[in-house]
Design a protein around this motif. Structure first.
Motif, PDB file in Angstrom:
ATOM      1  N   GLN A  10       0.849  -1.187   0.000  1.00  0.00           N
ATOM      2  CA  GLN A  10       0.000   0.000   0.000  1.00  0.00           C
ATOM      3  C   GLN A  10       0.885   1.237   0.000  1.00  0.00           C
ATOM      4  N   ASP A  15      -4.418   3.934   0.307  1.00  0.00           N
ATOM      5  CA  ASP A  15      -4.604   2.773  -0.554  1.00  0.00           C
ATOM      6  C   ASP A  15      -5.144   3.097  -1.950  1.00  0.00           C
ATOM      7  N   ARG A  16      -5.534   4.337  -2.233  1.00  0.00           N
ATOM      8  CA  ARG A  16      -5.996   4.669  -3.580  1.00  0.00           C
ATOM      9  C   ARG A  16      -4.866   5.134  -4.505  1.00  0.00           C
ATOM     10  N   TYR A  39      -3.005  -3.074  -2.772  1.00  0.00           N
ATOM     11  CA  TYR A  39      -3.909  -2.038  -3.250  1.00  0.00           C
ATOM     12  C   TYR A  39      -3.263  -1.311  -4.422  1.00  0.00           C
ATOM     13  N   ASN A  40      -3.899  -1.349  -5.584  1.00  0.00           N
ATOM     14  CA  ASN A  40      -3.448  -0.578  -6.740  1.00  0.00           C
ATOM     15  C   ASN A  40      -1.968  -0.821  -7.062  1.00  0.00           C
ATOM     16  N   GLY A  61      -6.047  -8.649  -4.139  1.00  0.00           N
ATOM     17  CA  GLY A  61      -5.544  -7.368  -4.592  1.00  0.00           C
ATOM     18  C   GLY A  61      -6.093  -6.891  -5.915  1.00  0.00           C
ATOM     19  N   LYS A 127     -11.195   5.085  -4.670  1.00  0.00           N
ATOM     20  CA  LYS A 127     -10.701   3.740  -4.391  1.00  0.00           C
ATOM     21  C   LYS A 127      -9.571   3.303  -5.322  1.00  0.00           C
ATOM     22  N   HIS A 128      -9.619   3.767  -6.574  1.00  0.00           N
ATOM     23  CA  HIS A 128      -8.710   3.260  -7.588  1.00  0.00           C
ATOM     24  C   HIS A 128      -7.748   4.342  -8.063  1.00  0.00           C
TER      25      HIS A 128
END
Length: 162
Positions: A10, A15-16, A39-40, A61, A127-128
């Motif tokens: 992360q 986390d984005r 995350y990402n 993930g 989120k992304h």
């Protein structure tokens, strides 16, 4: 008994945000909530690891340009408390340009592999890191052995977004 994520990937800003150019190779990852959670993640490789006996997913993930190769992923899930679970998979992921090759997935409580396009069917900037981390397309899944999953099939592709 408290279990935590063994390896979490992360970005330090949250986390984005994307995090990448990471290689995790040659580890035994066991007795955690999730073996590896990312995350990402982008441009990263997971190779030659043994991921087993985690209470939830072996690998969970989202990412783009991820290679998951020559790993052994087995016995993930809460076997003592969950009867007829549809969760707790060997690998649960979404994103673009994943390559999943030459792995051994077996004896996981849910699916061996779940490619989840449904969670990314709508891009959400909170989120992304970008649309390529949300939608699921351009995957290569080849030359894997998937066997003896307890309550689900070897692999599922759901909510696929072309």
């Amino acid at each position: 008994l408290h279990r935590s994520v063994m390896i979490i990937l992360q970005h330090e800003s949250g986390d984005r945000f994307p995090i990448g150019w990471i290689t995790i190779e040659g580890f035994e990852i066991r007795n955690c909530w999730e073996g590896i959670k990312g995350y990402n993640i982008h441009d990263s490789t997971f190779r030659g690891n043994w991921i087993h006996d985690n209470l939830n997913q072996g690998f969970l993930g989202s990412g783009t340009r991820v290679v998951f190769d020559r790993n052994r992923v087995n016995h993930n899930g809460s076997f003592l408390t969950c009867k007829t679970c549809n969760k707790q998979h060997g690998l649960y992921a979404n994103g673009t340009a994943w390559t999943i090759t030459n792995n051994l997935f077996y004896d996981n409580l849910g699916y061996g592999i779940q490619l989840n396009g449904a969670s990314g069917s709508i891009y959400d900037s909170s989120k992304h890191a970008g649309p390529e981390f949300a939608v699921s397309h351009n995957w290569v899944i080849a030359n894997n052995t998937i066997a003896y999953n307890v309550y689900r099939a070897g692999m599922v592709v759901c909510g696929f977004n072309l």
